[in-house]
Scaffold this active site. Structure first.
Site, PDB file in Angstrom:
ATOM      1  N   ASN A   1      13.548   4.247   5.157  1.00 41.04           N
ATOM      2  CA  ASN A   1      12.536   3.274   5.565  1.00 41.04           C
ATOM      3  C   ASN A   1      11.380   3.987   6.260  1.00 41.04           C
ATOM      4  O   ASN A   1      11.542   5.080   6.782  1.00 41.04           O
ATOM      5  CB  ASN A   1      13.164   2.255   6.523  1.00 41.04           C
ATOM      6  CG  ASN A   1      12.194   1.154   6.919  1.00 41.04           C
ATOM      7  OD1 ASN A   1      11.412   0.666   6.088  1.00 41.04           O
ATOM      8  ND2 ASN A   1      12.214   0.747   8.182  1.00 41.04           N
TER       9      ASN A   1
ATOM     10  N   HIS B   1       8.439   3.152   9.268  1.00 40.92           N
ATOM     11  CA  HIS B   1       8.172   2.186  10.337  1.00 40.92           C
ATOM     12  C   HIS B   1       6.944   2.634  11.134  1.00 40.92           C
ATOM     13  O   HIS B   1       6.828   3.812  11.468  1.00 40.92           O
ATOM     14  CB  HIS B   1       9.403   2.079  11.246  1.00 40.92           C
ATOM     15  CG  HIS B   1       9.239   1.061  12.324  1.00 40.92           C
ATOM     16  ND1 HIS B   1       9.382  -0.298  12.079  1.00 40.92           N
ATOM     17  CD2 HIS B   1       8.908   1.181  13.631  1.00 40.92           C
ATOM     18  CE1 HIS B   1       9.158  -0.953  13.208  1.00 40.92           C
ATOM     19  NE2 HIS B   1       8.875  -0.091  14.154  1.00 40.92           N
TER      20      HIS B   1
ATOM     21  N   LYS C   1      23.371 -13.421   2.369  1.00 44.48           N
ATOM     22  CA  LYS C   1      22.713 -12.131   2.075  1.00 44.48           C
ATOM     23  C   LYS C   1      23.537 -11.353   1.053  1.00 44.48           C
ATOM     24  O   LYS C   1      23.005 -10.747   0.125  1.00 44.48           O
ATOM     25  CB  LYS C   1      22.595 -11.326   3.371  1.00 44.48           C
ATOM     26  CG  LYS C   1      21.819 -10.021   3.208  1.00 44.48           C
ATOM     27  CD  LYS C   1      21.892  -9.176   4.452  1.00 44.48           C
ATOM     28  CE  LYS C   1      21.091  -9.732   5.589  1.00 44.48           C
ATOM     29  NZ  LYS C   1      19.726  -9.220   5.660  1.00 44.48           N
TER      30      LYS C   1
ATOM     31  N   SER D   1       0.838  -1.211   0.000  1.00 44.25           N
ATOM     32  CA  SER D   1       0.000   0.000   0.000  1.00 44.25           C
ATOM     33  C   SER D   1       0.869   1.257   0.000  1.00 44.25           C
ATOM     34  O   SER D   1       0.485   2.281  -0.583  1.00 44.25           O
ATOM     35  CB  SER D   1      -0.978   0.009   1.182  1.00 44.25           C
ATOM     36  OG  SER D   1      -0.302   0.155   2.397  1.00 44.25           O
TER      37      SER D   1
ATOM     38  N   LEU E   1      16.680  -7.181   6.944  1.00 40.27           N
ATOM     39  CA  LEU E   1      17.698  -6.169   7.222  1.00 40.27           C
ATOM     40  C   LEU E   1      18.567  -5.967   5.987  1.00 40.27           C
ATOM     41  O   LEU E   1      18.893  -6.925   5.288  1.00 40.27           O
ATOM     42  CB  LEU E   1      18.602  -6.632   8.367  1.00 40.27           C
ATOM     43  CG  LEU E   1      18.128  -6.391   9.794  1.00 40.27           C
ATOM     44  CD1 LEU E   1      19.143  -6.969  10.772  1.00 40.27           C
ATOM     45  CD2 LEU E   1      17.917  -4.911  10.051  1.00 40.27           C
ATOM     46  N   ILE E   2      18.943  -4.726   5.736  1.00 43.69           N
ATOM     47  CA  ILE E   2      19.852  -4.422   4.632  1.00 43.69           C
ATOM     48  C   ILE E   2      21.278  -4.712   5.109  1.00 43.69           C
ATOM     49  O   ILE E   2      21.672  -4.302   6.201  1.00 43.69           O
ATOM     50  CB  ILE E   2      19.714  -2.932   4.237  1.00 43.69           C
ATOM     51  CG1 ILE E   2      18.278  -2.622   3.785  1.00 43.69           C
ATOM     52  CG2 ILE E   2      20.720  -2.559   3.158  1.00 43.69           C
ATOM     53  CD1 ILE E   2      17.842  -3.272   2.502  1.00 43.69           C
TER      54      ILE E   2
END
Ligand code: GRF
Length: 188
Positions: A107, A109, A65, A13, A92-93
Site C-alpha cells: 500500500n 499512504h 467482506k 493518479s 481494509l483488506i
C-alpha cells in the site's frame, strides 16, 4: 513476468503512474487487472483508456467482506496475479485476501507512518501543525496502515500550504516513489 493487480477506489493518479512506469520500461511487470469497489471512480476511465481489464464490484451487494473478497480471489486466479498493489483503495483488506496473498500486498499512504494513519492523513498532518510529513510504502497486514514499512520519503509542510497544495506535492512524490519501490521489490 510477474502479474500485478491494482486495487483503487477513486481518481487513480497512482494507478496511472504505475501504468506509465510500465510503459517506459522502468517497472517490469504486467498490470493485468484493476479491482475497483466504486463504479463511478475515474480510475475506471483510465483503465479503459489503457486497455486494462477491470473487476468492479459493489460491496453493498454482499453480506460480508469475506464474500466479496472470495469473488476477488477468483478474479485474481483467472489473471494469475502475483502481487496486489493498493492505490487509494478505501477499505481494509480482510483475512480472505490476506491469507492467500500474505507478504504480497503493498500500500501507499500519504504520511510518514506510524504518524497519521487512516483517512485524511494530509488533513491530519496540517491539523497537527507538524513541519514535515511524507509518503510511506508498506506491506499490508490486518490493521489500518500498520504493516511493515518498505520505504518512506519526507515532504516539508510550508507555512503557505493549503490542503490542496500539500496534496499536490505529496502526490508528485507518490508517483515517483511507488513505481520505484515496486521495481526494487520485483528485482528481489
Ligand atoms: C493517495 O494519496 C494514496 O496515498 C492514498 O490514496 C490516494 C489515492 O490517490 N492511499 P489516487 O487515486 O492514486 O490519485
Amino acid at each position: 513476468m510477474k502479474q500485478m493487480a491494482v486495487f483503487a477506489s477513486g481518481n487513480g493518479s497512482n494507478f496511472q503512474a504505475l501504468v506509465d512506469a510500465i510503459k517506459s520500461g522502468s517497472l517490469q511487470t504486467e498490470l493485468s487487472l484493476l479491482v475497483c469497489d466504486n463504479k463511478n471512480a475515474f480510475v475506471l476511465e483510465r483503465a479503459l483508456a489503457e486497455n486494462i481489464k477491470v473487476f468492479v464490484f459493489d460491496p453493498k451487494q454482499y453480506e460480508t467482506k469475506s464474500s466479496f473478497e472470495k469473488e476477488i480471489l477468483r478474479e485474481l486466479a483467472i489473471h494469475d496475479i502475483d502481487w496486489i498493489v493498493l492505490a487509494g483503495y478505501m477499505r481494509l483488506i480482510g483475512p480472505t485476501l490476506l491469507s492467500k496473498y500474505s507478504g504480497r500486498i503493498i500500500n501507499i499512504h500519504p504520511s510518514l507512518l506510524p504518524s497519521f494513519p487512516g483517512k485524511d492523513a494530509i488533513g491530519q498532518a496540517l491539523q497537527a501543525g507538524v513541519g514535515t510529513t511524507g509518503v510511506t510504502v508498506h506491506y499490508v497486514d490486518e490493521g489500518m496502515d500498520t504493516g511493515t514499512v518498505i520505504s518512506q520519503r519526507e515532504v516539508p509542510i510550508l507555512s503557505t500550504d493549503s490542503k490542496d497544495s500539500l496534496q499536490k506535492r505529496i502526490q508528485a512524490v507518490e508517483h515517483e516513489l511507488y513505481p520505484a519501490v515496486l521495481a526494487e521489490l520485483l528485482r528481489k
